[in-house]
Design a protein around this motif. Sequence first.
Motif, PDB file in Angstrom:
ATOM      1  N   MET A  34      -8.284  -0.067  -6.992  1.00  0.00           N
ATOM      2  CA  MET A  34      -7.304   0.985  -6.960  1.00  0.00           C
ATOM      3  C   MET A  34      -6.806   1.192  -5.537  1.00  0.00           C
ATOM      4  O   MET A  34      -7.590   1.197  -4.600  1.00  0.00           O
ATOM      5  CB  MET A  34      -7.909   2.302  -7.416  1.00  0.00           C
ATOM      6  CG  MET A  34      -7.734   2.620  -8.838  1.00  0.00           C
ATOM      7  SD  MET A  34      -8.405   4.267  -9.065  1.00  0.00           S
ATOM      8  CE  MET A  34      -7.357   4.803 -10.300  1.00  0.00           C
ATOM      9  N   ARG A  35      -5.508   1.382  -5.442  1.00  0.00           N
ATOM     10  CA  ARG A  35      -4.950   1.662  -4.122  1.00  0.00           C
ATOM     11  C   ARG A  35      -5.086   3.133  -3.810  1.00  0.00           C
ATOM     12  O   ARG A  35      -4.938   3.986  -4.675  1.00  0.00           O
ATOM     13  CB  ARG A  35      -3.478   1.275  -4.090  1.00  0.00           C
ATOM     14  CG  ARG A  35      -3.309  -0.198  -4.139  1.00  0.00           C
ATOM     15  CD  ARG A  35      -1.888  -0.639  -4.052  1.00  0.00           C
ATOM     16  NE  ARG A  35      -0.891   0.394  -3.884  1.00  0.00           N
ATOM     17  CZ  ARG A  35       0.399   0.179  -3.879  1.00  0.00           C
ATOM     18  NH1 ARG A  35       0.855  -1.028  -4.070  1.00  0.00           N
ATOM     19  NH2 ARG A  35       1.263   1.147  -3.718  1.00  0.00           N
ATOM     20  N   LYS A  36      -5.345   3.391  -2.595  1.00  0.00           N
ATOM     21  CA  LYS A  36      -5.442   4.787  -2.161  1.00  0.00           C
ATOM     22  C   LYS A  36      -4.049   5.296  -1.827  1.00  0.00           C
ATOM     23  O   LYS A  36      -3.225   4.582  -1.268  1.00  0.00           O
ATOM     24  CB  LYS A  36      -6.352   4.910  -0.942  1.00  0.00           C
ATOM     25  CG  LYS A  36      -7.790   4.680  -1.240  1.00  0.00           C
ATOM     26  CD  LYS A  36      -8.620   4.988  -0.023  1.00  0.00           C
ATOM     27  CE  LYS A  36     -10.071   4.875  -0.355  1.00  0.00           C
ATOM     28  NZ  LYS A  36     -10.916   5.216   0.777  1.00  0.00           N
ATOM     29  N   ILE A  37      -3.811   6.526  -2.210  1.00  0.00           N
ATOM     30  CA  ILE A  37      -2.546   7.166  -1.874  1.00  0.00           C
ATOM     31  C   ILE A  37      -2.713   7.827  -0.511  1.00  0.00           C
ATOM     32  O   ILE A  37      -3.639   8.620  -0.301  1.00  0.00           O
ATOM     33  CB  ILE A  37      -2.154   8.198  -2.941  1.00  0.00           C
ATOM     34  CG1 ILE A  37      -1.978   7.526  -4.287  1.00  0.00           C
ATOM     35  CG2 ILE A  37      -0.895   8.931  -2.547  1.00  0.00           C
ATOM     36  CD1 ILE A  37      -1.685   8.482  -5.419  1.00  0.00           C
ATOM     37  N   THR A  38      -1.821   7.511   0.373  1.00  0.00           N
ATOM     38  CA  THR A  38      -1.929   8.074   1.711  1.00  0.00           C
ATOM     39  C   THR A  38      -1.565   9.551   1.695  1.00  0.00           C
ATOM     40  O   THR A  38      -0.984  10.062   0.747  1.00  0.00           O
ATOM     41  CB  THR A  38      -0.992   7.329   2.675  1.00  0.00           C
ATOM     42  OG1 THR A  38       0.340   7.540   2.259  1.00  0.00           O
ATOM     43  CG2 THR A  38      -1.317   5.849   2.722  1.00  0.00           C
ATOM     44  N   ILE A  39      -1.934  10.221   2.732  1.00  0.00           N
ATOM     45  CA  ILE A  39      -1.654  11.653   2.856  1.00  0.00           C
ATOM     46  C   ILE A  39      -0.149  11.894   2.865  1.00  0.00           C
ATOM     47  O   ILE A  39       0.345  12.844   2.247  1.00  0.00           O
ATOM     48  CB  ILE A  39      -2.324  12.220   4.125  1.00  0.00           C
ATOM     49  CG1 ILE A  39      -3.838  12.152   3.975  1.00  0.00           C
ATOM     50  CG2 ILE A  39      -1.879  13.642   4.379  1.00  0.00           C
ATOM     51  CD1 ILE A  39      -4.596  12.602   5.193  1.00  0.00           C
ATOM     52  N   PHE A  40       0.593  11.011   3.518  1.00  0.00           N
ATOM     53  CA  PHE A  40       2.050  11.153   3.552  1.00  0.00           C
ATOM     54  C   PHE A  40       2.640  11.083   2.137  1.00  0.00           C
ATOM     55  O   PHE A  40       3.502  11.873   1.771  1.00  0.00           O
ATOM     56  CB  PHE A  40       2.662  10.062   4.438  1.00  0.00           C
ATOM     57  CG  PHE A  40       4.160  10.086   4.454  1.00  0.00           C
ATOM     58  CD1 PHE A  40       4.849  11.077   5.139  1.00  0.00           C
ATOM     59  CD2 PHE A  40       4.887   9.131   3.755  1.00  0.00           C
ATOM     60  CE1 PHE A  40       6.229  11.105   5.141  1.00  0.00           C
ATOM     61  CE2 PHE A  40       6.267   9.161   3.747  1.00  0.00           C
ATOM     62  CZ  PHE A  40       6.947  10.142   4.444  1.00  0.00           C
ATOM     63  N   LYS A  41       2.162  10.156   1.340  1.00  0.00           N
ATOM     64  CA  LYS A  41       2.665  10.016  -0.030  1.00  0.00           C
ATOM     65  C   LYS A  41       2.295  11.228  -0.884  1.00  0.00           C
ATOM     66  O   LYS A  41       3.064  11.678  -1.710  1.00  0.00           O
ATOM     67  CB  LYS A  41       2.129   8.735  -0.668  1.00  0.00           C
ATOM     68  CG  LYS A  41       2.791   7.486  -0.144  1.00  0.00           C
ATOM     69  CD  LYS A  41       2.290   6.265  -0.881  1.00  0.00           C
ATOM     70  CE  LYS A  41       2.962   5.011  -0.342  1.00  0.00           C
ATOM     71  NZ  LYS A  41       2.470   3.816  -1.047  1.00  0.00           N
ATOM     72  N   ARG A  42       1.107  11.755  -0.662  1.00  0.00           N
ATOM     73  CA  ARG A  42       0.691  12.947  -1.409  1.00  0.00           C
ATOM     74  C   ARG A  42       1.587  14.133  -1.066  1.00  0.00           C
ATOM     75  O   ARG A  42       2.015  14.870  -1.952  1.00  0.00           O
ATOM     76  CB  ARG A  42      -0.760  13.299  -1.095  1.00  0.00           C
ATOM     77  CG  ARG A  42      -1.744  12.402  -1.759  1.00  0.00           C
ATOM     78  CD  ARG A  42      -3.147  12.866  -1.482  1.00  0.00           C
ATOM     79  NE  ARG A  42      -4.106  11.906  -2.012  1.00  0.00           N
ATOM     80  CZ  ARG A  42      -5.394  11.986  -1.830  1.00  0.00           C
ATOM     81  NH1 ARG A  42      -5.901  12.973  -1.116  1.00  0.00           N
ATOM     82  NH2 ARG A  42      -6.191  11.090  -2.353  1.00  0.00           N
ATOM     83  N   LYS A  43       1.858  14.316   0.207  1.00  0.00           N
ATOM     84  CA  LYS A  43       2.730  15.417   0.615  1.00  0.00           C
ATOM     85  C   LYS A  43       4.136  15.211   0.064  1.00  0.00           C
ATOM     86  O   LYS A  43       4.783  16.153  -0.386  1.00  0.00           O
ATOM     87  CB  LYS A  43       2.763  15.535   2.147  1.00  0.00           C
ATOM     88  CG  LYS A  43       1.516  16.094   2.741  1.00  0.00           C
ATOM     89  CD  LYS A  43       1.631  16.212   4.249  1.00  0.00           C
ATOM     90  CE  LYS A  43       0.344  16.743   4.852  1.00  0.00           C
ATOM     91  NZ  LYS A  43       0.427  16.846   6.306  1.00  0.00           N
TER      92      LYS A  43
END
Length: 105
Positions: A1-10
């Motif tokens: 699974m790829r991790k979602i970066t903090i930027f993408k979450r925001k």
Amino acid sequence: MRKITIFKRKHLLVNAMLLMSTVIARAQDGAAGIAEADTKVRSYFEPGTNLMYAIGAVLGLVGAVKVFQKWNAGDQDTSKVAAAWFGSCIFLVVVATVLQSFFGV
């Protein structure tokens, strides 16, 4: 699974908030839209009822001619045909009257 970066979450959170604010802004005008739809639908009831009465009158005339033709020809099922045509005319008149009284137009 790829991790979602903090930027993408925001970015996803901001997009979701914008979408929700748009939905809420449009929903506040819902009562006015429902009232407008109600008045538009009610404005069609009287012409629709008159149209149903006119269709019933035409069906009555056509049915009378058909029954008269069968009666003159000496057919045995004249009473069945007369009952069917008469029933259809009565049905149209009753439906139009019930709809008009039910919706209080």
